[in-house]
Design a protein around this motif. Structure first.
Motif, mmCIF file in Angstrom:
data_model
loop_
_atom_site.group_PDB
_atom_site.id
_atom_site.type_symbol
_atom_site.label_atom_id
_atom_site.label_comp_id
_atom_site.label_asym_id
_atom_site.label_seq_id
_atom_site.Cartn_x
_atom_site.Cartn_y
_atom_site.Cartn_z
ATOM 1 N N LEU A 49 0.826 -1.201 0.000
ATOM 2 C CA LEU A 49 0.000 0.000 0.000
ATOM 3 C C LEU A 49 0.862 1.253 0.000
ATOM 4 O O LEU A 49 2.034 1.220 0.353
ATOM 5 C CB LEU A 49 -0.904 0.022 1.239
ATOM 6 C CG LEU A 49 -1.878 -1.143 1.430
ATOM 7 C CD1 LEU A 49 -2.609 -0.992 2.766
ATOM 8 C CD2 LEU A 49 -2.868 -1.225 0.284
ATOM 9 N N ASN A 50 0.265 2.357 -0.412
ATOM 10 C CA ASN A 50 0.842 3.676 -0.187
ATOM 11 C C ASN A 50 -0.311 4.644 0.040
ATOM 12 O O ASN A 50 -1.471 4.238 0.040
ATOM 13 C CB ASN A 50 1.753 4.120 -1.334
ATOM 14 C CG ASN A 50 2.832 5.078 -0.834
ATOM 15 O OD1 ASN A 50 2.560 6.232 -0.525
ATOM 16 N ND2 ASN A 50 4.065 4.582 -0.727
ATOM 17 N N ILE A 51 0.016 5.898 0.268
ATOM 18 C CA ILE A 51 -1.001 6.878 0.646
ATOM 19 C C ILE A 51 -1.400 7.702 -0.572
ATOM 20 O O ILE A 51 -0.548 8.305 -1.237
ATOM 21 C CB ILE A 51 -0.488 7.790 1.771
ATOM 22 C CG1 ILE A 51 -0.141 6.941 2.998
ATOM 23 C CG2 ILE A 51 -1.532 8.845 2.133
ATOM 24 C CD1 ILE A 51 0.562 7.707 4.098
ATOM 25 N N ASP A 52 -2.684 7.725 -0.859
ATOM 26 C CA ASP A 52 -3.224 8.591 -1.898
ATOM 27 C C ASP A 52 -3.274 9.999 -1.322
ATOM 28 O O ASP A 52 -4.045 10.279 -0.393
ATOM 29 C CB ASP A 52 -4.626 8.106 -2.283
ATOM 30 C CG ASP A 52 -5.224 8.887 -3.440
ATOM 31 O OD1 ASP A 52 -4.854 10.064 -3.626
ATOM 32 O OD2 ASP A 52 -6.074 8.325 -4.151
ATOM 33 N N MET A 53 -2.437 10.884 -1.838
ATOM 34 C CA MET A 53 -2.320 12.213 -1.249
ATOM 35 C C MET A 53 -3.568 13.066 -1.454
ATOM 36 O O MET A 53 -3.787 14.045 -0.739
ATOM 37 C CB MET A 53 -1.098 12.934 -1.818
ATOM 38 C CG MET A 53 0.214 12.343 -1.342
ATOM 39 S SD MET A 53 0.389 12.468 0.446
ATOM 40 C CE MET A 53 1.895 11.539 0.684
ATOM 41 N N ALA A 54 -4.400 12.695 -2.433
ATOM 42 C CA ALA A 54 -5.635 13.449 -2.654
ATOM 43 C C ALA A 54 -6.672 13.129 -1.584
ATOM 44 O O ALA A 54 -7.397 14.014 -1.115
ATOM 45 C CB ALA A 54 -6.195 13.152 -4.043
ATOM 46 N N THR A 55 -6.748 11.852 -1.192
ATOM 47 C CA THR A 55 -7.743 11.443 -0.197
ATOM 48 C C THR A 55 -7.144 11.216 1.192
ATOM 49 O O THR A 55 -7.879 11.088 2.169
ATOM 50 C CB THR A 55 -8.424 10.136 -0.643
ATOM 51 O OG1 THR A 55 -7.440 9.078 -0.662
ATOM 52 C CG2 THR A 55 -9.029 10.294 -2.032
ATOM 53 N N ARG A 56 -5.800 11.116 1.245
ATOM 54 C CA ARG A 56 -5.063 10.831 2.475
ATOM 55 C C ARG A 56 -5.401 9.452 3.042
ATOM 56 O O ARG A 56 -5.343 9.242 4.260
ATOM 57 C CB ARG A 56 -5.282 11.932 3.524
ATOM 58 C CG ARG A 56 -4.875 13.310 3.019
ATOM 59 C CD ARG A 56 -4.809 14.334 4.118
ATOM 60 N NE ARG A 56 -4.431 15.645 3.590
ATOM 61 C CZ ARG A 56 -4.197 16.718 4.335
ATOM 62 N NH1 ARG A 56 -4.297 16.637 5.657
ATOM 63 N NH2 ARG A 56 -3.856 17.864 3.781
ATOM 64 N N GLU A 57 -5.759 8.536 2.163
ATOM 65 C CA GLU A 57 -6.091 7.181 2.578
ATOM 66 C C GLU A 57 -5.151 6.183 1.926
ATOM 67 O O GLU A 57 -4.664 6.411 0.819
ATOM 68 C CB GLU A 57 -7.539 6.846 2.177
ATOM 69 C CG GLU A 57 -8.585 7.696 2.878
ATOM 70 C CD GLU A 57 -9.987 7.353 2.405
ATOM 71 O OE1 GLU A 57 -10.116 6.545 1.459
ATOM 72 O OE2 GLU A 57 -10.943 7.901 2.974
ATOM 73 N N PRO A 58 -4.889 5.051 2.583
ATOM 74 C CA PRO A 58 -4.054 4.022 1.960
ATOM 75 C C PRO A 58 -4.749 3.407 0.746
ATOM 76 O O PRO A 58 -5.959 3.154 0.780
ATOM 77 C CB PRO A 58 -3.882 2.986 3.073
ATOM 78 C CG PRO A 58 -4.230 3.690 4.335
ATOM 79 C CD PRO A 58 -5.260 4.712 3.966
ATOM 80 N N ARG A 59 -3.972 3.205 -0.314
ATOM 81 C CA ARG A 59 -4.457 2.569 -1.534
ATOM 82 C C ARG A 59 -3.418 1.560 -2.008
ATOM 83 O O ARG A 59 -2.230 1.697 -1.693
ATOM 84 C CB ARG A 59 -4.674 3.604 -2.647
ATOM 85 C CG ARG A 59 -5.623 4.734 -2.314
ATOM 86 C CD ARG A 59 -7.057 4.282 -2.334
ATOM 87 N NE ARG A 59 -7.968 5.410 -2.156
ATOM 88 C CZ ARG A 59 -9.212 5.314 -1.729
ATOM 89 N NH1 ARG A 59 -9.690 4.115 -1.430
ATOM 90 N NH2 ARG A 59 -9.967 6.373 -1.589
#
Length: 389
Positions: free
Chosen positions: A308-318
């Motif tokens: 996983l990494n962090i979606d910077m637009a939503t600030r959620e792990p993706r």
């Protein structure tokens, strides 16, 4: 690690004019490699012997790194992705041949996979000063990375591009992970080099900067603080090159194959060109909290593209591969405009199929292979001699 080397070779006037007339960005790649024993997986102090055998036609593009068990190449700047690939293949092949003549092997890995004693620094005054100032921050065989240079119109624009780059660099780091094995064991990180490298005082994401004047002031303040000897030790994950009008993206492990490096370069140019449009349109850079950015880079080093990494637009792990695909889609118009889309699409498919260097190392171990097997396979990949590359 950058130790104040010259970086990508100076761009010719003809190439600069051609790039300007077509409104295209040039790019170049630096790669750092490890030197290992011809039979065993351990690093060896062979760099001077390797230099004795470097072919004359590539000698201008090969230089020392920090330790005697490393060597670095810097491609000439290019407009065409095919020309960059050809240059990197020639450099890898030439240096690998020189290493073999010196009784060693060239290895594109981020850190030393086998246990062994420390490798001494190259005997240069600057490297001795680094050792005296910073002590034992770089034990072992050394740390090997990839740096991509993309041309920018001027320093002021370059600083704004650095601001816009910040949220994208964790997924670049995830794509380059190639050092899970260190001192004979799996560390649990896809890029252990990243964790070792972070001990240096100036390593990390570039801060948000309002202007080139602020950039220069901060560099000067860091030098005065003693945290770096000079601008060559500004180890931000992206920075302005000291000698050339480029943005340098530089947080990744050295990648196992030329294909991997060329894909990274294509995506870097596509991203810088896309962000250049945003800067010219006056779009503000995303407001990314520094702790969240650090968390995303830690996640990239830990998981690579396989987690996983962090979606910077939503600030959620993706899933990291989903974010990688998102990056590819975002820069597709500039990949197409630069003539890179077809090649980048093929290379993206290969990376998806083979996995990162970290995934490929772990696959060998999971199939019952040893660290020696990993080094044998990756030495072939580095040279371009493995048909499965």
């Amino acid at each position: 690690m950058d130790t104040g080397a010259t970086g990508a070779t100076t761009i010719s006037e003809d190439l600069a004019q051609k790039a300007e007339s077509r409104e295209l960005l040039t790019l170049g790649v630096e790669e750092e490699y490890m030197l290992v024993d011809a039979v065993e997986p351990r690093a060896v102090e062979a760099v001077e012997e390797v230099f004795d055998h470097i072919p004359a036609e590539i000698s201008a593009f090969v230089q020392h790194e920090l330790t005697r068990g490393q060597i670095e190449v810097a491609s000439p700047p290019q407009l065409e992705l095919g020309a960059l690939a050809e240059a990197l293949r020639g450099l890898r092949s030439g240096v690998a041949g020189a290493a073999e003549q010196a009784g060693a092997r060239l290895l594109a890995m981020g850190s030393g996979p086998a246990s062994g004693g420390n490798i001494r620094f190259v005997d240069k005054p600057r490297y001795h000063r680094m050792r005296e100032r910073f002590g034992d921050l770089s034990p072992g065989p050394g740390l090997c990375g990839t740096h991509v240079h993309v041309s920018v119109p001027d320093d002021e624009t370059g600083v704004q591009i650095l601001n816009h780059l910040r949220p994208w660099l964790p997924i670049f780091q995830a794509a380059t992970t190639n050092s899970p094995v260190f001192a004979g064991r799996d560390t649990g990180y896809a890029s252990w080099r990243s964790m070792l490298w972070e001990r240096w005082p100036t390593v990390g994401p570039a801060p948000y900067l309002r202007s080139f004047a602020e950039y220069e002031t901060l560099v000067s303040d860091l030098e005065s603080s003693g945290a770096m000897l000079d601008e060559g030790m500004l180890y931000w994950y992206a920075r302005l090159a000291a000698r050339y009008p480029t943005v340098e993206i530089r947080m990744g492990d050295v990648m196992p194959t030329t294909d991997d490096a060329v894909l990274l370069a294509a995506l870097a140019r596509g991203l810088v060109a896309t962000l250049l449009n945003d800067v010219r349109d006056g779009k503000p850079a995303p407001d990314v909290p520094h702790p969240l950015l650090m968390a995303a880079h830690w996640r990239a080093a830990h998981d690579g593209l396989e987690g996983l990494n962090i979606d910077m637009a939503t600030r959620e792990p993706r899933p990291a591969w989903r974010l990688m695909r998102q990056l590819f889609d975002y820069v597709t118009p500039e990949l197409e405009r630069h003539g890179d889309l077809e090649t980048a699409t093929v290379l993206m498919g290969r990376l998806r199929s083979h996995g990162t260097g970290a995934a490929r190392q772990r696959a060998i171990l999971a199939q019952g292979g040893s660290v020696s097997d990993v080094v044998d396979r990756f030495a072939r990949l580095t040279r371009g001699a493995d048909p499965a590359a």
